[in-house]
Design a protein around this motif. Structure first.
Motif, PDB file in Angstrom:
ATOM      1  N   ASP A 357       0.803  -1.219   0.000  1.00 59.30           N
ATOM      2  CA  ASP A 357       0.000   0.000   0.000  1.00 59.30           C
ATOM      3  C   ASP A 357       0.841   1.276   0.000  1.00 59.30           C
ATOM      4  OD1 ASP A 357       1.056  -0.305   2.504  1.00 59.30           O
ATOM      5  OD2 ASP A 357      -0.811   0.098   3.597  1.00 59.30           O
ATOM      6  N   GLU A 358       2.163   1.144  -0.143  1.00 54.18           N
ATOM      7  CA  GLU A 358       3.012   2.330  -0.146  1.00 54.18           C
ATOM      8  C   GLU A 358       2.865   3.092  -1.459  1.00 54.18           C
ATOM      9  OE1 GLU A 358       7.761   3.098  -0.333  1.00 54.18           O
ATOM     10  OE2 GLU A 358       7.035   2.074   1.479  1.00 54.18           O
ATOM     11  N   VAL A 359       2.793   4.390  -1.366  1.00 53.99           N
ATOM     12  CA  VAL A 359       2.701   5.233  -2.558  1.00 53.99           C
ATOM     13  C   VAL A 359       4.080   5.273  -3.228  1.00 53.99           C
ATOM     14  CG1 VAL A 359       2.218   7.534  -3.456  1.00 53.99           C
ATOM     15  CG2 VAL A 359       0.864   6.618  -1.547  1.00 53.99           C
ATOM     16  N   ARG A 360       4.110   4.937  -4.495  1.00 52.77           N
ATOM     17  CA  ARG A 360       5.377   4.857  -5.220  1.00 52.77           C
ATOM     18  C   ARG A 360       5.774   6.210  -5.814  1.00 52.77           C
ATOM     19  NH1 ARG A 360       7.577  -0.609  -5.398  1.00 52.77           N
ATOM     20  NH2 ARG A 360       5.866  -1.961  -4.759  1.00 52.77           N
ATOM     21  N   MET A 361       7.083   6.422  -5.904  1.00 50.78           N
ATOM     22  CA  MET A 361       7.595   7.587  -6.606  1.00 50.78           C
ATOM     23  C   MET A 361       7.575   7.294  -8.101  1.00 50.78           C
ATOM     24  SD  MET A 361      11.370   9.362  -6.430  1.00 50.78           S
ATOM     25  CE  MET A 361      11.116  10.067  -4.822  1.00 50.78           C
ATOM     26  N   VAL A 362       7.073   8.208  -8.877  1.00 55.81           N
ATOM     27  CA  VAL A 362       7.026   8.017 -10.322  1.00 55.81           C
ATOM     28  C   VAL A 362       7.724   9.188 -11.009  1.00 55.81           C
ATOM     29  CG1 VAL A 362       4.908   6.669 -10.279  1.00 55.81           C
ATOM     30  CG2 VAL A 362       4.777   9.157 -10.488  1.00 55.81           C
ATOM     31  N   GLU A 363       8.255   8.913 -12.171  1.00 51.35           N
ATOM     32  CA  GLU A 363       8.899   9.958 -12.949  1.00 51.35           C
ATOM     33  C   GLU A 363       7.862  10.730 -13.747  1.00 51.35           C
ATOM     34  OE1 GLU A 363      11.805   7.930 -15.348  1.00 51.35           O
ATOM     35  OE2 GLU A 363      13.381   8.347 -13.891  1.00 51.35           O
ATOM     36  N   THR A 364       8.145  11.981 -13.962  1.00 52.60           N
ATOM     37  CA  THR A 364       7.255  12.803 -14.774  1.00 52.60           C
ATOM     38  C   THR A 364       7.320  12.330 -16.215  1.00 52.60           C
ATOM     39  OG1 THR A 364       7.721  14.708 -13.363  1.00 52.60           O
ATOM     40  CG2 THR A 364       6.719  15.148 -15.513  1.00 52.60           C
ATOM     41  N   PRO A 365       6.171  12.040 -16.852  1.00 53.03           N
ATOM     42  CA  PRO A 365       6.199  11.635 -18.259  1.00 53.03           C
ATOM     43  C   PRO A 365       6.719  12.764 -19.133  1.00 53.03           C
ATOM     44  CG  PRO A 365       3.956  12.066 -17.542  1.00 53.03           C
ATOM     45  CD  PRO A 365       4.803  12.091 -16.312  1.00 53.03           C
ATOM     46  N   ILE A 366       7.269  12.396 -20.276  1.00 57.68           N
ATOM     47  CA  ILE A 366       7.852  13.381 -21.176  1.00 57.68           C
ATOM     48  C   ILE A 366       6.837  14.463 -21.542  1.00 57.68           C
ATOM     49  CG2 ILE A 366       8.948  13.740 -23.425  1.00 57.68           C
ATOM     50  CD1 ILE A 366      10.669  12.234 -21.455  1.00 57.68           C
ATOM     51  N   ARG A 367       5.620  14.045 -21.819  1.00 59.23           N
ATOM     52  CA  ARG A 367       4.591  15.007 -22.263  1.00 59.23           C
ATOM     53  C   ARG A 367       4.232  16.003 -21.171  1.00 59.23           C
ATOM     54  NH1 ARG A 367      -0.259  12.906 -25.856  1.00 59.23           N
ATOM     55  NH2 ARG A 367      -0.116  15.106 -26.419  1.00 59.23           N
ATOM     56  N   GLY A 368       4.510  15.649 -19.905  1.00 59.73           N
ATOM     57  CA  GLY A 368       4.158  16.535 -18.804  1.00 59.73           C
ATOM     58  C   GLY A 368       5.308  17.354 -18.263  1.00 59.73           C
ATOM     59  N   THR A 370       8.147  20.224 -17.814  1.00 56.43           N
ATOM     60  CA  THR A 370       8.376  21.631 -18.106  1.00 56.43           C
ATOM     61  C   THR A 370       9.563  21.736 -19.055  1.00 56.43           C
ATOM     62  OG1 THR A 370       9.917  21.904 -16.261  1.00 56.43           O
ATOM     63  CG2 THR A 370       7.557  22.255 -15.802  1.00 56.43           C
ATOM     64  N   GLN A 371       9.780  22.899 -19.624  1.00 54.29           N
ATOM     65  CA  GLN A 371      10.882  23.050 -20.569  1.00 54.29           C
ATOM     66  C   GLN A 371      12.235  22.750 -19.920  1.00 54.29           C
ATOM     67  OE1 GLN A 371      10.586  23.267 -23.742  1.00 54.29           O
ATOM     68  NE2 GLN A 371      12.793  23.401 -24.161  1.00 54.29           N
ATOM     69  N   PRO A 372      12.524  23.239 -18.707  1.00 50.40           N
ATOM     70  CA  PRO A 372      13.806  22.886 -18.072  1.00 50.40           C
ATOM     71  C   PRO A 372      13.937  21.385 -17.836  1.00 50.40           C
ATOM     72  CG  PRO A 372      12.884  24.833 -17.042  1.00 50.40           C
ATOM     73  CD  PRO A 372      11.823  24.293 -17.934  1.00 50.40           C
ATOM     74  N   GLU A 373      12.837  20.719 -17.439  1.00 47.90           N
ATOM     75  CA  GLU A 373      12.887  19.271 -17.226  1.00 47.90           C
ATOM     76  C   GLU A 373      13.161  18.548 -18.545  1.00 47.90           C
ATOM     77  OE1 GLU A 373       9.866  18.436 -13.474  1.00 47.90           O
ATOM     78  OE2 GLU A 373       9.007  18.799 -15.469  1.00 47.90           O
ATOM     79  N   TYR A 374      12.522  19.001 -19.593  1.00 48.65           N
ATOM     80  CA  TYR A 374      12.715  18.377 -20.897  1.00 48.65           C
ATOM     81  C   TYR A 374      14.151  18.550 -21.385  1.00 48.65           C
ATOM     82  CZ  TYR A 374      12.235  17.367 -25.873  1.00 48.65           C
ATOM     83  OH  TYR A 374      12.401  16.852 -27.133  1.00 48.65           O
ATOM     84  N   GLU A 375      14.701  19.732 -21.188  1.00 50.45           N
ATOM     85  CA  GLU A 375      16.083  19.981 -21.615  1.00 50.45           C
ATOM     86  C   GLU A 375      17.061  19.101 -20.838  1.00 50.45           C
ATOM     87  OE1 GLU A 375      16.584  24.146 -21.094  1.00 50.45           O
ATOM     88  OE2 GLU A 375      15.386  24.685 -22.883  1.00 50.45           O
ATOM     89  N   ALA A 376      16.772  18.875 -19.559  1.00 53.42           N
ATOM     90  CA  ALA A 376      17.632  17.994 -18.757  1.00 53.42           C
ATOM     91  C   ALA A 376      17.525  16.551 -19.251  1.00 53.42           C
ATOM     92  CB  ALA A 376      17.231  18.078 -17.284  1.00 53.42           C
ATOM     93  N   GLU A 377      16.296  16.125 -19.592  1.00 56.17           N
ATOM     94  CA  GLU A 377      16.097  14.773 -20.116  1.00 56.17           C
ATOM     95  C   GLU A 377      16.779  14.606 -21.465  1.00 56.17           C
ATOM     96  OE1 GLU A 377      14.745  10.913 -19.570  1.00 56.17           O
ATOM     97  OE2 GLU A 377      14.538  12.623 -18.199  1.00 56.17           O
ATOM     98  N   ASP A 378      16.741  15.647 -22.269  1.00 60.66           N
ATOM     99  CA  ASP A 378      17.385  15.624 -23.576  1.00 60.66           C
ATOM    100  C   ASP A 378      18.891  15.406 -23.423  1.00 60.66           C
ATOM    101  OD1 ASP A 378      17.199  16.417 -26.621  1.00 60.66           O
ATOM    102  OD2 ASP A 378      18.841  17.622 -25.790  1.00 60.66           O
ATOM    103  N   LYS A 379      19.495  16.094 -22.467  1.00 53.08           N
ATOM    104  CA  LYS A 379      20.927  15.926 -22.217  1.00 53.08           C
ATOM    105  C   LYS A 379      21.226  14.516 -21.704  1.00 53.08           C
ATOM    106  CE  LYS A 379      21.990  20.790 -21.248  1.00 53.08           C
ATOM    107  NZ  LYS A 379      22.490  21.753 -20.237  1.00 53.08           N
TER     108      LYS A 379
END
Length: 569
Positions: A357-368, A370-379
């Protein structure tokens, strides 16, 4: 802090660059002074490939134009390959052949048939004509090694793909059915059967599918088994990633046996160690396959290449590479080093069961993002490739995922949570009897590896027990964390055992001959049966720029129409 296992967003990126990498492996020199030199009619096999290169691909490969394809030879000469391939008389060393005349006078070995061998090649399956005719003593292993090396130098990620694929193919073994057709082992069934390729353990990043495409291309080129191709290439991979320090095929010692047959029967499922295997389960797995705890520990060290490390270069916890401004071809995921052992032996490592029943940590999907998050993922994704083509492909996949045209695969929930911190890291190591040089302190905040790796780490940092096998595992991981050379040596030995332990050999490479001599074939990687396919490797016993004698031998190789050479008729 828990990090979800990797998404498969690099699948299409890696697949897209596979063909490019193979083209480079064949066309470009494998190292200073060691080009892949094609003799006579064999050279014509490249014509369709070269003529099919688009302007974009040519630019990516660094070729001059779509009509001028140049390579630097062992002599330091710049050769236009397209012109060379269309020259009627082609030479290797002082041996020349008029390809057109040869095709006309040897109607039993038409050049057209030679050109078609890649298309007509078939796996070396037991009891088949291809298997019965397969003689590994009559193959240019120097050329095979050169192509593997060039492939990995062009795109280092393929080196880790081959190492991982070799493990999954070799160790997918049902020991209750060995020996026999349903045993498994290093038989290329992973690369020749859709059923095995599609299994969850082989689908991550499509590493097995990409390896299959590359291995089958190389196997067909040299008319060898896929199983041998993967065994040889995966032996070359650590050499490239260690900058030549670890050479399983050193050109002198005949260490690796060849002559493996292929299988088109999928290996029995469920016969790889689970990523969450506990220490007893892990040790039992290897014992059942006749591997010692030390050998198992040595093979697990290849996890130093896990791509979850991304742009992390170390040694500091905040030492990351920025691919937009830096060359990131030497980040940790591309370095064959013993940091895996230093990481898992960290005394701050903790493993706990995750309640349902523990709430899991999930990663933000690509479509969701922000621009800084996307740029970090791109790198991050860009760091996972060393070739420009691979990096561009990775970026294109991200763009499509952000637009919603390419789906993202959700990471599965893990049964346990692995955490580690830098708090009291060196003090904890000292308390465990580990010197500061044997642990990564400080280390990254992210846990890169599997849960099974964490359990092995608990053994490393733990005390001596009453279980002899656990103690052997403990001693091995501690030894490898402290001594890079010890791990290199033991990995090479364990690797050779892994790709040899469960193998069905070709008839011409097994048993004894009429006078009782073993027919087993062992290679060092410098064997060149034809004597002319790879100038530097075949003309001398060591790698590198050709010596004066070799240069003199090949000095007139490319001026073959002056009437001073003897033509084969």
């Amino acid at each position: 802090m828990e990090r979800a296992r990797c998404r498969r967003r690099a699948v299409r990126a890696a697949a897209a660059v596979a063909v490019l990498a193979l083209a480079v492996a064949i066309l470009m020199p494998s190292g200073p002074g060691c080009p892949f030199h094609l003799p006579g009619a064999d050279a014509q096999l490249l014509s369709p490939l070269l003529n099919a290169l688009s302007g974009t691909v040519s630019a990516t490969l660094g070729l001059v134009t779509t009509t001028v394809v140049t390579v630097i030879t062992v002599l330091g000469q710049l050769v236009d390959v397209l012109v060379y391939l269309t020259t009627p008389v082609q030479c290797s060393g002082l041996l020349c052949v008029n390809v057109t005349a040869y095709a006309e006078t040897h109607n039993k070995t038409l050049v057209a048939e030679i050109n078609a061998r890649v298309l007509l090649w078939s796996p070396k399956m037991p009891s088949s004509m291809a298997a019965n005719d397969y003689d590994p003593a009559r193959r240019d292993w120097a050329s095979v090694v050169s192509v593997c090396r060039a492939l990995f130098q062009y795109e280092k990620r393929f080196a880790s793909f081959f190492i991982r694929s070799s493990f999954h193919d070799s160790m997918s073994v049902d020991v209750t059915q060995c020996p026999g057709p349903n045993c498994g082992g290093a038989d290329a069934s992973l690369f020749l059967t859709i059923a095995e390729l599609a299994r969850a353990e082989n689908a991550d990043d499509n590493f097995a599918l990409i390896t299959a495409k590359a291995a089958k291309k190389i196997a067909s080129w040299f008319d060898m088994s896929v199983a041998d191709t993967v065994a040889v290439c995966a032996a070359v991979a650590p050499e490239v990633l260690s900058n030549g320090r670890l050479r399983i095929l050193d050109g002198t010692t005949k260490a690796l046996r060849v002559g493996r047959l292929d299988s088109i029967l999928p290996a029995p499922p469920g016969n790889l160690p689970a990523t969450s295997a506990t220490t007893p389960t892990f040790l039992n797995y290897w014992t059942d396959r006749d591997f010692t705890p030390r050998e198992a520990a040595a093979l697990m060290g290849s996890h130093c290449l896990v791509d979850e490390q991304g742009c992390f270069k170390g040694p500091g916890r905040s030492d990351y590479c920025d691919p937009s401004t830096q060359d990131c071809s030497n980040v940790r995921m591309f370095r064959w080093e013993n940091h895996y052992y230093k990481d898992i032996c960290s005394a701050t490592l903790k493993v706990r069961d995750v309640p349902a029943d523990e709430v899991r940590m999930v990663e933000t999907p690509i479509r969701g993002m922000t621009q800084p998050e996307y740029e970090a993922e791109d790198k991050l994704e860009k760091c996972k490739f060393t070739s420009k083509a691979g990096q561009q492909a990775a970026q294109n996949v991200l763009k499509k995922q952000r637009a919603g045209t390419v789906p993202e695969d959700a990471a599965p929930d893990e049964p346990v949570s692995v955490t580690w911190s830098n708090a009291d890291c060196k003090q904890g190591a000292a308390a465990s009897g580990l010197p500061a040089t044997s642990v990564s302190c400080p280390h990254s905040s992210f846990w890169w590896y599997t849960n099974n790796d964490a359990y092995i780490g608990l053994v490393c940092q733990g005390p001596v027990t009453s279980n002899d096998k656990v103690n052997q595992l403990r001693d091995a991981t501690r030894n490898f964390a402290a001594d890079q050379a010890a791990w290199d040596r033991d990995y090479a030995s364990a690797y050779i055992k892994m790709v040899t332990r469960f193998v069905q050999w070709a008839p011409k490479a097994d048993g004894v001959d009429s006078v009782g001599r073993s027919k087993a074939v062992f290679i060092s990687g410098s064997e060149c049966f034809t004597g002319h396919q790879l100038e530097a490797s075949c003309a001398q016993s060591y790698n590198g720029t050709a010596n004066a004698d070799t240069r003199e031998l090949y000095n007139d190789c490319f001026e073959c129409n002056d009437g001073e050479h003897t033509l084969l008729t």
